[in-house]
Design an enzyme around this catalytic site. Structure first.
Site, short mmCIF file in Angstrom:
data_model
loop_
_atom_site.label_atom_id
_atom_site.label_comp_id
_atom_site.label_asym_id
_atom_site.label_seq_id
_atom_site.Cartn_x
_atom_site.Cartn_y
_atom_site.Cartn_z
N CYS A 40 -22.51 -9.30 0.87
CA CYS A 40 -22.79 -9.60 2.27
C CYS A 40 -21.52 -9.88 3.06
O CYS A 40 -21.55 -9.90 4.28
CB CYS A 40 -23.74 -10.79 2.37
SG CYS A 40 -25.42 -10.31 2.02
N GLN B 144 0.80 -9.75 -6.21
CA GLN B 144 0.32 -11.12 -6.34
C GLN B 144 1.20 -11.96 -7.27
O GLN B 144 1.09 -13.18 -7.28
CB GLN B 144 -1.13 -11.14 -6.87
CG GLN B 144 -2.13 -10.43 -5.98
CD GLN B 144 -2.41 -11.18 -4.69
OE1 GLN B 144 -2.15 -12.38 -4.55
NE2 GLN B 144 -2.95 -10.47 -3.70
N THR C 74 0.85 -1.20 0.00
CA THR C 74 0.00 0.00 0.00
C THR C 74 0.89 1.24 0.00
O THR C 74 0.68 2.17 -0.78
CB THR C 74 -0.95 -0.01 1.21
OG1 THR C 74 -1.90 -1.06 1.03
CG2 THR C 74 -1.69 1.31 1.36
N ASN D 252 -5.65 -9.40 -7.68
CA ASN D 252 -5.76 -10.09 -6.39
C ASN D 252 -7.04 -10.90 -6.25
O ASN D 252 -7.11 -11.81 -5.44
CB ASN D 252 -5.66 -9.08 -5.25
CG ASN D 252 -6.60 -7.92 -5.43
OD1 ASN D 252 -6.61 -7.26 -6.47
ND2 ASN D 252 -7.40 -7.66 -4.43
N THR E 78 13.47 4.64 10.37
CA THR E 78 14.43 3.60 10.73
C THR E 78 14.03 2.28 10.09
O THR E 78 12.85 1.90 10.10
CB THR E 78 14.47 3.44 12.27
OG1 THR E 78 14.98 4.66 12.81
CG2 THR E 78 15.36 2.29 12.70
N HIS F 221 4.22 -10.08 2.99
CA HIS F 221 3.35 -11.15 3.51
C HIS F 221 2.59 -11.90 2.42
O HIS F 221 1.88 -12.86 2.73
CB HIS F 221 2.38 -10.59 4.56
CG HIS F 221 1.27 -9.77 4.00
ND1 HIS F 221 0.00 -10.26 3.89
CD2 HIS F 221 1.23 -8.52 3.53
CE1 HIS F 221 -0.78 -9.32 3.37
NE2 HIS F 221 -0.05 -8.25 3.15
#
Lengths: 135, 404
Positions: free
Chosen positions: B328, B181, B74, B153, B242, B203
């Protein structure tokens, strides 16, 4: 999102799933919602014409677990009620019974709409028939 | 088999144990600040960061000096797009992106619009791919940046990155790609693909959360960015703060493992994915694959089970972790904008499930998940008025629905 035990129960063991002959004069059919909104409920009631009591109710629902549970519960609530009692059912009763979170209130509203649509359909049919008889 | 089964590898991936081993010393006694130039603690940390930078660069065919460490993709997308927009403001104010991009790109572009930039959001074809002609026609003399993701994604569709890179170079426009991805899953090479800026997330490739990178080309052309975070001038002034040494070491190790294992892993996962697809399609009718199967990540399957709503399906397979494009399941009650962009219709978007397979997915798990999904879809179709109408031959598109 965590579901209440009652929602899970109705989801896993839905009550009164099925369809009745929509051309039967004693059957009222209501279908509400739209596929692109993510929920469609079809609710049917079979009314005893002599007593005005709902003897059977069936549903089929395309929607989330809460929508399925709301309509399954609605069929249970309808059985044994008169047509006018059925019209008095409020969505808040469904919300309380199923412990629906705020984001799922619209599912109960849809169930109330489905009940009203089914009863209205039944009433229209009876009125037409009576009109036909009078003629 | 261990439950719940994880099949949501596009959302995040578990940390590989080998990555944790590499990180551990830097979470314990090797705690130095990589910017401390005057003692052994700092040197040790700096050396580890430089090694990781090389590992990251090697995976994408870049030079270590071209890797700017960030907190994740991001931030990388924000830095790439805003950094270019600000730096090249005198050259132009037009940016091209696509409707199916991640929110980190779309919302960054939306913010720039408020500051006077003009953004073109390209539509996509039913396959999920952009139309190269449309991209070519969208470029004006004010265009400074094309930002298009490498692989999506949700639907795993891989854009024609090499063609896009070639076109951007021809037109003298910078090309940024959100490759979160794709990196570590399919071969990515910034030289061959003419990529100027590329976002990576730790991640998503079995590394830690909270660390990512932005590749910034240094030669032909030399890309310059206006920093979005000011401070001590770390990362050659492009990103102060840092350095997250254990995270960076983990990202580096994760990249190296991907580089070594990608070829065999992608073949294995494509096999499992194809088996899952074949089982579902074999047992169920009215099943639709969302997006191109030809240009797709090997470990992605995005599939719609018509007449069944996604959240109710997830509820039935609650021992399997997957995602749905159903409204939903989202806070906004809007179905997936990516699926809508394919023109699939909201009903298909509501009925979609994204399966993301990964390094620790087993054959046994795929068999279990396929069987479970099949039985739940069958159960829900028995409940579905739409399936009943479809079976009766009713054209659902012609029904007057009472929208609410």
């Amino acid at each position: 999102m965590a579901y209440s035990d009652k929602v899970l129960d109705h989801y896993s063991n839905p009550r009164n799933v099925g369809s009745m002959d929509k051309n039967d004069p004693n059957v009222g059919t209501g279908m509400v919602g739209a596929p692109e909104c993510g929920d469609v409920m079809k609710l049917q009631v079979k009314v005893n014409p002599d007593t005005g009591i709902i003897e059977d109710a069936k549903f089929k629902t395309f929607g989330c677990g809460s929508a399925i549970a709301s309509s399954s519960l609605a069929t249970e609530m309808l059985k044994g009620k008169t047509v006018d009692e059925a019209l008095a059912i409020k969505n808040t009763e469904i919300v309380n019974e199923l412990a629906l979170p705020p984001v799922k209130i619209h599912c109960s509203v849809l169930a109330e709409d489905a009940i009203k649509a089914a009863i209205t359909n039944y009433k229209e049919k009876t009125a037409k028939e009576q009109a036909a008889v009078t003629l | 088999m261990k439950f719940p089964i994880y099949m949501d590898y596009h959302a995040t991936t578990p940390l590989d144990a080998r990555v944790l081993d590499a990180m551990m010393p830097f979470l314990t006694n090797k705690f130095g600040n990589a910017a401390s130039r005057n003692h052994a603690f700092g040197w040790e940390a700096e050396e580890a960061v430089e090694k990781a930078r090389k590992q990251i660069a090697t995976l994408i065919g870049a030079n270590a000096k071209e890797i700017v460490i960030t907190s994740g993709a991001t931030e990388s997308n924000n830095l790439a797009i805003k950094g270019v927009a600000e730096m090249y403001a005198e050259r132009g104010n037009h940016i091209i992106t696509a409707a199916t991009e991640h929110k980190a790109t779309l919302d960054t572009c939306k913010r720039l619009e408020k500051h006077g930039y003009r953004i073109t959001y390209l539509p996509v074809l039913a396959s999920g791919l952009i139309d190269m002609d449309m991209l070519r026609e969208s470029i004006t003399d004010k265009t400074i940046l094309i930002s298009l993701m490498y692989a999506n994604n949700e639907i795993g569709v891989i854009q024609p990155v090499r063609e896009i890179g070639k076109l951007a170079k021809e037109k003298g426009v910078l090309f940024h790609t959100d490759a979160v991805q794709a990196v570590g899953k399919v071969p990515v090479n910034v030289i061959d693909d003419n990529i100027d800026l590329l976002s990576i997330s730790g991640h998503k490739l079995y590394g830690p959360k909270g660390v990512g990178a932005l590749y910034v080309r240094r030669k032909s052309p030399r890309v310059q960015l206006t920093a979005q975070i000011d401070g001590g001038g770390h990362e050659r002034g492009m990103r102060s703060g840092t350095l997250n040494v254990p995270g960076i070491v983990g990202l580096g190790e994760a990249c190296e493992l991907c580089r070594k294992e990608m070829a065999s892993e992608s073949v294995r996962l494509a096999g499992l994915r194809d088996k899952l697809k074949a089982k579902l399609e074999g047992a169920l009718d009215e099943v639709y694959i969302n997006g191109s199967m030809e240009s797709r990540l090997p470990h992605n399957l995005n599939i719609s089970f018509a007449f069944v709503e996604g959240e109710s399906l997830l509820m039935g397979i609650n021992d399997v972790a997957v995602s749905s494009g159903s409204a939903c399941t989202s806070a906004t009650l809007e179905p997936s904008y990516v699926l809508k962009a394919l023109g699939a219709g909201d009903d298909i978007a509501h009925s979609s499930i994204r399966f993301g397979l990964g390094r620790f997915t087993t054959d046994e798990e795929v068999d279990y998940v396929a069987q479970k999904v099949i039985s739940v879809v069958q159960h829900l179709r028995e409940l579905s008025p739409l399936y009943e109408m479809f079976k009766e031959g009713v054209d659902l598109s012609k029904v007057q629905w009472t929208a609410h």
